[in-house]
Design an enzyme around this catalytic site. Sequence first.
Site, short mmCIF file in Angstrom:
data_model
loop_
_atom_site.label_atom_id
_atom_site.label_comp_id
_atom_site.label_asym_id
_atom_site.label_seq_id
_atom_site.Cartn_x
_atom_site.Cartn_y
_atom_site.Cartn_z
N LYS A 16 7.75 6.95 -6.92
CA LYS A 16 7.11 7.48 -7.83
C LYS A 16 6.17 8.86 -7.22
CE LYS A 16 3.31 4.52 -9.01
NZ LYS A 16 3.73 3.48 -7.51
N ARG A 91 -3.55 1.78 -13.72
CA ARG A 91 -2.74 0.46 -13.50
C ARG A 91 -3.10 -0.40 -14.12
NH1 ARG A 91 -1.96 2.61 -7.69
NH2 ARG A 91 -0.78 1.05 -6.52
N ARG A 130 9.06 2.82 4.83
CA ARG A 130 8.22 3.98 4.49
C ARG A 130 7.39 4.25 5.77
NH1 ARG A 130 5.14 4.32 -1.20
NH2 ARG A 130 3.87 2.67 -0.39
N ARG A 163 1.98 2.22 6.63
CA ARG A 163 0.58 1.70 5.99
C ARG A 163 0.43 0.09 6.27
NH1 ARG A 163 0.95 4.25 0.09
NH2 ARG A 163 0.09 1.96 -0.50
N ARG A 174 1.43 -7.24 -3.63
CA ARG A 174 0.95 -5.94 -4.42
C ARG A 174 2.13 -6.05 -5.58
NH1 ARG A 174 2.38 -1.56 -0.21
NH2 ARG A 174 1.67 -0.29 -1.89
#
Length: 220
Positions: A16, A91, A130, A163, A174
């Site tokens: 996203k 969120r 990522r 990250r 998460r």
Amino acid sequence: MPKLILVFLGPPGVGKGTQAAKLAADLHLPHISTGDLFRDHLKRKTELGRKAEGYMNEGKLVPDDLVVDLVMDRIGSADCAKGFILDGFPRTVPQDTALEKKLDLRGDKVVAAMYFDAPREVIVERISGRRTCKACGAMSHAKFAPTKQEGVCDTCGGETYQRADDDASKVTERLKEYDNKTGPLVPHYREKGILHEFDARGGVDEIFEQLKAEIEGLKA
Ligand code: AMP
């Protein structure tokens, strides 16, 4: 046509942020990523950064009051007057309630919640590969969108890194936080009649075309 105030919703790693950045550039609207705002505070070692750090490192959501203050401050800036894209906020349902109240005072509202989803195995594979540029924040993927030279950003030549919270050990936490706290926003926005759903398994360009088509529909 009301102001384009958009919310981008979906599990971590679904893509996203990539779509939000592309759309923001295309529409010349500010892209407000709360994750990026927090990472910036962490880097600058501000008081807010210090408060948020522990939660972020554990893959947990930062408490609502800290996030809400940060976003309310940001959307009050002059560059947000024509609309903006919220990526990773709200969120939780209370975050949405706070946003709605604030926007209502200005005669504004969220016009669409763009919801991206994909099977869990796709998400885990996307997150674990990522990479982010330390200098400009550009994203790449070790397998699906590798940089020309490993570890070097194609956009600015900066150093890319993984990250800390993209590490496999943090991803489970998460996703749990997402399911428990963010998932309820999906029926919430559906009931409000503003939910637009995207199958995030496709390629970046393919999904972006679908996103643009939905935006055109909003303008009609
Ligand atoms: P992201 O880059 O969107 O995955 O966000 C990274 C981390 O920042 C999250 O795992 C949370 O710890 C924190 N964070 C970002 N946005 C929010 C939010 N709206 N509410 C609570 N925590 C957030």
